[in-house]
Write an enzyme that holds these catalytic residues in place. Structure first.
Site, PDB file in Angstrom:
ATOM      1  N   GLU A 230     -41.536  23.273  -9.451  1.00  0.00           N
ATOM      2  CA  GLU A 230     -42.018  23.255 -10.838  1.00  0.00           C
ATOM      3  C   GLU A 230     -42.047  21.850 -11.445  1.00  0.00           C
ATOM      4  O   GLU A 230     -41.331  21.538 -12.401  1.00  0.00           O
ATOM      5  CB  GLU A 230     -41.185  24.209 -11.694  1.00  0.00           C
ATOM      6  CG  GLU A 230     -41.306  25.651 -11.207  1.00  0.00           C
ATOM      7  CD  GLU A 230     -40.631  26.676 -12.101  1.00  0.00           C
ATOM      8  OE1 GLU A 230     -39.862  26.281 -13.005  1.00  0.00           O
ATOM      9  OE2 GLU A 230     -40.889  27.878 -11.910  1.00  0.00           O
ATOM     10  N   GLU A 333     -42.778  31.384  -5.348  1.00  0.00           N
ATOM     11  CA  GLU A 333     -41.713  31.967  -6.178  1.00  0.00           C
ATOM     12  C   GLU A 333     -42.263  32.886  -7.235  1.00  0.00           C
ATOM     13  O   GLU A 333     -43.284  32.606  -7.870  1.00  0.00           O
ATOM     14  CB  GLU A 333     -40.898  30.859  -6.865  1.00  0.00           C
ATOM     15  CG  GLU A 333     -39.715  31.392  -7.658  1.00  0.00           C
ATOM     16  CD  GLU A 333     -39.009  30.317  -8.460  1.00  0.00           C
ATOM     17  OE1 GLU A 333     -38.812  29.211  -7.911  1.00  0.00           O
ATOM     18  OE2 GLU A 333     -38.665  30.574  -9.631  1.00  0.00           O
TER      19      GLU A 333
END
Length: 483
Positions: A230, A333
Site C-alpha cells: 500500500e 490482499e
C-alpha cells in the site's frame, strides 16, 4: 528442515501450453457434471448437491437462462489461491489446542477434506497484524550486520513450515514489507507513512536480500516479493509512501539490480500492491519504462478502494491486462474490516469474496490472496486496534474454530481450481448470475456460478451443443465439475 523446491520447475510442471489445452477441449467428450453448493438459509457448505445429465441442445432460446462454456478458448494460467501467514495468524494458531491446530491445517490445506490452499504471503518486518512493531536490525545499522530473524523464529517461521507441510511440502510464498526501519525514513517512524530516505535506498534493497536468503536458509523457499504494501496509504500502522515515479526509480535503480546481483533475479517482483483505483496509473508509469519493467513480473492489487466511494474498479485490472498482456496480475490482499463477533455469520462476508474472485479472475488474475488466514475472537491480535474479519476465527476462550461463510466461498475456487488450470470462456445470458470457469490440467472443467440475488434462478449449463439443467439458489455459490 523442509525440502527446497524450484518454483521455476514447479511452474513448468503445472502449465500446459495453450495448444495442448485446446486439444484436450476439442477431443474431450464431457458427460458428467457434479454440483457443489453453498447457499444461505441452508446447511449446504461446499456440499455435493447433485449430478447433472447433458442432453442435445444446439440452440438455446432467448427466453432461457444459460451459462455458456467454451473450453476451446483459454486465457491466463492460475498459479494458486491462498491467504497470508501473518504474525497475528501465527500467534493465534499457537494459542490453540493441538487438535484445533490440526483441524485448522486440514481445513485450509487438505484438498479433499479442506479447501486445498496452494499460495501464501507473509511480511518483511511488522504489520498492523503484529503484536508489536519490529525490524530485524539494530538502529542505524546501515550495513545490516546485526540482521537477525530471531523474532520470526518464535511463531511465524514454525507456522509457515506447518502450513507448507500440510500443503504437501510445497507452498509458493511471496513476501511484502509494510515499512523500512524507522531510521531509514523521513518521519523517523515505521508508522504513519513517511518515505524512504534516498541515502538508504541501497541499504533497504539489500534488506530484501537478507530477508529472502535468511528464510531460504531456514528451509522456506520464496517465490517472489512485492515492492511495498500500500505505497499510497498513510496509515496509523506501518506504512511507507512511494509515488509512481519513486517506486519506478527504486525498482530500476536499486531493488531490481540488487536482487539480480545477489543471485535472486528469478524472484518474481510485484509492483503496486495497493487498491484497484490507482492501479492502472501505477502500472503504466512503471511498465512504460523499459529499465524498470524488465524487473517486474506482476502488478498486485487490493480491494479497499470501496472505502473512498470509488467502487470496485474491476475495469482497471482488465485495462492493465489489455495494455500489458505479458504482465501477471495478482490479488495480493483483501479482507472485511471492522470486526464484530456478532456478524461472523453475515452472508455479505462471503458474497464480497465471491464477487471479487469471479471478476478478478475474469479480468486476468493468476493468483488470489486473502489477508489473515486466522484471527482470534476479537479480530486480532493487532497493535493499533485495526480489527478485521478472517475466513476462520479462533475462539481462544473455548479453543474452537469459527468458520465464516467467506471460507466456503473461497473454497469454491481453491478446492476445485488447481495450480496450472487455465481460465476458459464462461458467459451468463442474464446478469442475475455471475460466472467464471477453468480447465484443470486433468481436463476437467470447474465452472463457478454466483447468485447474489433473492431469486431462485433455473438455468442450463451449455457446452459443445449440449446442455444440463439446474437451478441456482438465492444467495448461493456453486461449482460445477464437468468431466
Amino acid at each position: 528442515m523442509l525440502k527446497k523446491h524450484s518454483y521455476k520447475a514447479l511452474a513448468s510442471s503445472v502449465v500446459l501450453s495453450v495448444s495442448a489445452m485446446c486439444a484436450i477441449a476439442q477431443n474431450k467428450a464431457y458427460n458428467e457434471v457434479t454440483v457443489y453448493t453453498t447457499a444461505q438459509n441452508t446447511d449446504q457448505r461446499i456440499a455435493q448437491t447433485g449430478k447433472l445429465t447433458f442432453t442435445d441442445k444446439k440452440q438455446p432460446l432467448e427466453t432461457e437462462i444459460a451459462i455458456f462454456v467454451d473450453p476451446q478458448h483459454t486465457f491466463q494460467t492460475v498459479i494458486g489461491i491462498g491467504g497470508a501467514l501473518t504474525d497475528a495468524s501465527a500467534e493465534t494458531y499457537f494459542k490453540l489446542p493441538k487438535a484445533a491446530q490440526q483441524e485448522f491445517l486440514q481445513a485450509y490445506y487438505d484438498k479433499d477434506k479442506g479447501i486445498g490452499y496452494t499460495w501464501a504471503r507473509t511480511s518483511i518486518n511488522s504489520t498492523d497484524f503484529s503484536s508489536d512493531t519490529y525490524t530485524y536490525v539494530k538502529d542505524n545499522d546501515a550495513e545490516l550486520k546485526s540482521f537477525n530473524l530471531a523474532h520470526d523464529k518464535k511463531y511465524k517461521i514454525p507456522f509457515i513450515k506447518a502450513a507448507t507441510q500440510a500443503a504437501g511440502g510445497t507452498l509458493p510464498l511471496f513476501v511484502s514489507p509494510w515499512s523500512p526501519p524507522a531510521w531509514m525514513k523521513t518521519n523517523n517512524s515505521m508508522l504513519k507513512g513517511g518515505k524512504l530516505k534516498p541515502e538508504f535506498a541501497a541499504n533497504w534493497a539489500n534488506y530484501y536480500v537478507k530477508f529472502i536468503k535468511g528464510y531460504e536458509a531456514l528451509g522456506i523457499p520464496i517465490f517472489g516479493l512485492s515492492v511495498q504494501n500500500e505505497p499510497m496509504a498513510t496509515q496509523t500502522w506501518e506504512s511507507c509512501i512511494y509515488t509512481a515515479d519513486e517506486e519506478r526509480d527504486f525498482i530500476k535503480n536499486h531493488l531490481g539490480p540488487t536482487l539480480e546481483k545477489n543471485g535472486l533475479g528469478d524472484k518474481k517482483m510485484i509492483a503496486w500492491d495497493h487498491n484497484r483505483d490507482l492501479a492502472f496509473h501505477r502500472a503504466s508509469t512503471i511498465l512504460n519504462d523499459a529499465d524498470a519493467a524488465k524487473y517486474v513480473w506482476g502488478i498486485g492489487y487490493h480491494w479497499y478502494e470501496t472505502w473512498t466511494g470509488a467502487g470496485q474498479n474491476f475495469q482497471n485490472i482488465r485495462l492493465i491486462k489489455e495494455t500489458f498482456p505479458n504482465i501477471n496480475l495478482v490479488f495480493t490482499e483483501g479482507c472485511v474490516e471492522k470486526f464484530d463477533l456478532a456478524k461472523v455469520n453475515d452472508w455479505a462476508l462471503g458474497e464480497r469474496y465471491g464477487t471479487s474472485l469471479v471478476n478478478d479472475f475474469n479480468n486476468g488474475t493468476v493468483a488470489w490472496t486473502d489477508w489473515n488466514i486466522l484471527l482470534d475472537e476479537k479480530g486480532g491480535p493487532n497493535h493499533v486496534g485495526n480489527f478485521c474479519f478472517a475466513p476462520i476465527h479462533a475462539d481462544l476462550r473455548s479453543g474452537k474454530l469459527i468458520y465464516t461463510n467467506s471460507y466456503y466461498y473461497l473454497g469454491h475456487f481453491s478446492k476445485f481450481v488447481r495450480p496450472g488450470a487455465k481460465r476458459v470462456v464462461s458467459s451468463a445470458s442474464r446478469d442475475v448470475l455471475s460466472t467464471t470457469a477453468f480447465q484443470n490440467t486433468d481436463g476437467s472443467l470447474a465452472v463457478v456460478v454466483l447468485n447474489t440475488s433473492d431469486k431462485s434462478v433455473p438455468y442450463m449449463l451449455w457446452l459443445n451443443g449440449r446442455a444440463a439443467e439446474t437451478t441456482s439458489q438465492p444467495h448461493s455459490i456453486t461449482t460445477l465439475i464437468v468431466k
